[in-house]
Design a protein around this motif. Structure first.
Motif, PDB file in Angstrom:
ATOM      1  N   VAL A 218     -23.942  38.321 -24.049  1.00 23.01           N
ATOM      2  CA  VAL A 218     -23.932  39.600 -24.752  1.00 23.01           C
ATOM      3  C   VAL A 218     -22.814  39.654 -25.782  1.00 23.01           C
ATOM      4  O   VAL A 218     -23.026  40.043 -26.941  1.00 23.01           O
ATOM      5  CB  VAL A 218     -23.808  40.766 -23.748  1.00 23.01           C
ATOM      6  N   SER A 219     -21.625  39.269 -25.387  1.00 26.95           N
ATOM      7  CA  SER A 219     -20.504  39.313 -26.326  1.00 26.95           C
ATOM      8  C   SER A 219     -20.733  38.357 -27.496  1.00 26.95           C
ATOM      9  O   SER A 219     -20.382  38.669 -28.643  1.00 26.95           O
ATOM     10  CB  SER A 219     -19.185  38.969 -25.618  1.00 26.95           C
ATOM     11  N   LYS A 220     -21.342  37.213 -27.242  1.00 26.32           N
ATOM     12  CA  LYS A 220     -21.619  36.261 -28.322  1.00 26.32           C
ATOM     13  C   LYS A 220     -22.634  36.834 -29.308  1.00 26.32           C
ATOM     14  O   LYS A 220     -22.500  36.647 -30.524  1.00 26.32           O
ATOM     15  CB  LYS A 220     -22.126  34.941 -27.731  1.00 26.32           C
TER      16      LYS A 220
ATOM     17  N   THR B  18     -15.590  41.743 -18.521  1.00 24.67           N
ATOM     18  CA  THR B  18     -15.023  42.843 -17.748  1.00 24.67           C
ATOM     19  C   THR B  18     -15.514  44.179 -18.298  1.00 24.67           C
ATOM     20  O   THR B  18     -15.894  45.084 -17.542  1.00 24.67           O
ATOM     21  CB  THR B  18     -13.482  42.806 -17.779  1.00 24.67           C
ATOM     22  N   ALA B  19     -15.532  44.300 -19.630  1.00 24.73           N
ATOM     23  CA  ALA B  19     -16.024  45.532 -20.265  1.00 24.73           C
ATOM     24  C   ALA B  19     -17.504  45.748 -19.958  1.00 24.73           C
ATOM     25  O   ALA B  19     -17.938  46.881 -19.694  1.00 24.73           O
ATOM     26  CB  ALA B  19     -15.787  45.457 -21.770  1.00 24.73           C
ATOM     27  N   MET B  20     -18.288  44.676 -19.988  1.00 30.07           N
ATOM     28  CA  MET B  20     -19.715  44.815 -19.716  1.00 30.07           C
ATOM     29  C   MET B  20     -19.961  45.216 -18.265  1.00 30.07           C
ATOM     30  O   MET B  20     -20.759  46.136 -17.981  1.00 30.07           O
ATOM     31  CB  MET B  20     -20.461  43.518 -20.029  1.00 30.07           C
TER      32      MET B  20
ATOM     33  N   ASP C 238     -14.335  46.762 -26.186  1.00 26.52           N
ATOM     34  CA  ASP C 238     -13.988  45.340 -26.025  1.00 26.52           C
ATOM     35  C   ASP C 238     -15.131  44.466 -25.550  1.00 26.52           C
ATOM     36  O   ASP C 238     -14.917  43.309 -25.170  1.00 26.52           O
ATOM     37  CB  ASP C 238     -12.795  45.152 -25.063  1.00 26.52           C
ATOM     38  N   LEU C 239     -16.354  44.983 -25.591  1.00 26.61           N
ATOM     39  CA  LEU C 239     -17.475  44.129 -25.197  1.00 26.61           C
ATOM     40  C   LEU C 239     -17.692  43.005 -26.196  1.00 26.61           C
ATOM     41  O   LEU C 239     -18.331  42.003 -25.885  1.00 26.61           O
ATOM     42  CB  LEU C 239     -18.748  44.979 -25.076  1.00 26.61           C
ATOM     43  N   ASP C 240     -17.141  43.158 -27.403  1.00 26.96           N
ATOM     44  CA  ASP C 240     -17.252  42.122 -28.426  1.00 26.96           C
ATOM     45  C   ASP C 240     -16.021  41.231 -28.494  1.00 26.96           C
ATOM     46  O   ASP C 240     -15.866  40.439 -29.430  1.00 26.96           O
ATOM     47  CB  ASP C 240     -17.484  42.767 -29.801  1.00 26.96           C
TER      48      ASP C 240
ATOM     49  N   GLY D 178     -22.818  41.567 -35.222  1.00 27.79           N
ATOM     50  CA  GLY D 178     -22.198  42.850 -35.523  1.00 27.79           C
ATOM     51  C   GLY D 178     -22.952  44.023 -34.931  1.00 27.79           C
ATOM     52  O   GLY D 178     -22.705  45.185 -35.284  1.00 27.79           O
ATOM     53  N   ALA D 179     -23.890  43.742 -34.014  1.00 25.38           N
ATOM     54  CA  ALA D 179     -24.725  44.793 -33.421  1.00 25.38           C
ATOM     55  C   ALA D 179     -23.904  45.713 -32.522  1.00 25.38           C
ATOM     56  O   ALA D 179     -22.814  45.365 -32.061  1.00 25.38           O
ATOM     57  CB  ALA D 179     -25.859  44.161 -32.618  1.00 25.38           C
TER      58      ALA D 179
END
Length: 302
Positions: free
Chosen positions: A214-216, A260-262, A249-251, A222-223
């Motif tokens: 997800v982070s990648k 951790t954010a997710m 911070d999910l990105d 930029g979604a």
């Protein structure tokens, strides 16, 4: 043999797809109750997970939550044929209310796409159907073992043009392309992924193996990420679609920070309606290597 299994399974789904919502949910509750009374594997896993996640909850309350969870999982099981076999409009009319829809409009308006994180909470099939009916969408999926059933699954889930892509390099490239075009990428974020592309991050207090995908996707496109789930209303009255913002911070480029954010974003949603989460799934079977396996303490997680 594979063909006969697929044929039987598809026939059963089509047959169950003729039920009304109330009838399907009644059967589902009965199945869940049966799983509880028979002290099934699902009950044992559910009780283990709830004990891990709610250590301060009184024992009697945990027992009630476990029993309710099995009933809701039974309802989800019986609702899936409806979501796959009913006319799309009939399914969408089951959504009586949408909370947080402005978040979707704001994300789409940015033109960089939306990553929809739909955990196994409530009816996730209906969540995906709603988004695919409003937006150009692709969803990540794991192919079933029976090829003929995979063809059926792709067909029914893609009735509104939603694509199903595998979690390989080609599939991920397709998701990135779709996001850059302003579309929606749907992901079930609370599965226990394979050892590649993972990090160990806290979920209800335990460091569990978590996907870094997800982070990648967010970094490369930029979604905007959002959480989404369809809450089951009482007495067969339908569902409420809830859309929530994710934790910041999910990105993040640091995979531990991002995962951790997710996980916290998922946890926040689960705490809203814990009885409708799929606790029957062994989410904690891949803890930090060397940690005792909570489902079999004699073994260590790897």
């Amino acid at each position: 043999m594979a063909l006969s299994k697929a044929t039987f399974l598809i026939f059963a789904l089509k047959l169950a797809g003729k039920l009304s919502l109330r009838c399907a949910q009644l059967i589902g509750r009965l199945l869940g109750t049966l799983g509880w009374v028979l002290n099934s594997r699902s009950r044992k896993v559910t009780e283990t997970n709830i004990r891990i996640c709610f250590p301060d909850m009184p024992e009697e309350q945990r027992r009630d939550l476990s029993r309710s969870s099995l009933r809701h999982t039974g309802q989800t099981l019986m609702e899936i044929p409806l979501m796959w076999e009913w006319p799309v409009q009939d399914c969408l009319e089951l959504i009586r209310e949408v909370e947080g829809e402005h978040l979707v409009h704001e994300a789409i308006a940015k033109g960089k796409g939306l990553v929809l994180l739909a955990p196994h909470l409530g009816n996730w099939e209906l969540t995906g159907l709603y988004f695919s009916s409003h937006h150009k969408m692709a969803a990540l999926y794991s192919p079933p073992h029976i090829r003929e059933f995979e063809d059926y699954m792709i067909r029914v889930r893609g009735r509104l043009g939603s694509e199903l892509v595998r979690g390989d390099r080609r599939g991920l490239a397709r998701l990135i392309t779709l996001l850059r075009e302003g579309g929606v990428a749907g992901i079930l974020p609370d599965q226990s992924p394979r050892a590649k592309g993972v990090a160990h991050a806290p979920f209800f207090g335990l460091n569990v193996r978590t996907m870094t995908l997800v982070s990648k996707l967010i970094q490369k496109s930029g979604a905007t990420p959002l959480m989404g789930f369809c809450e089951r209303l009482k007495d067969g009255k339908g569902f409420r679609l809830v859309i929530r913002e994710c934790e910041p911070d999910l990105d993040a480029t640091d995979p531990i920070v991002a995962t951790t954010a997710m996980n916290l974003s998922i946890e926040n949603c689960v705490r809203e309606i814990p009885e409708q989460y799929q606790w029957e799934y062994k989410r904690f079977r891949h803890l930090t290597p060397g940690t005792p396996n909570p489902y079999n303490p004699k073994k260590l997680c790897r």
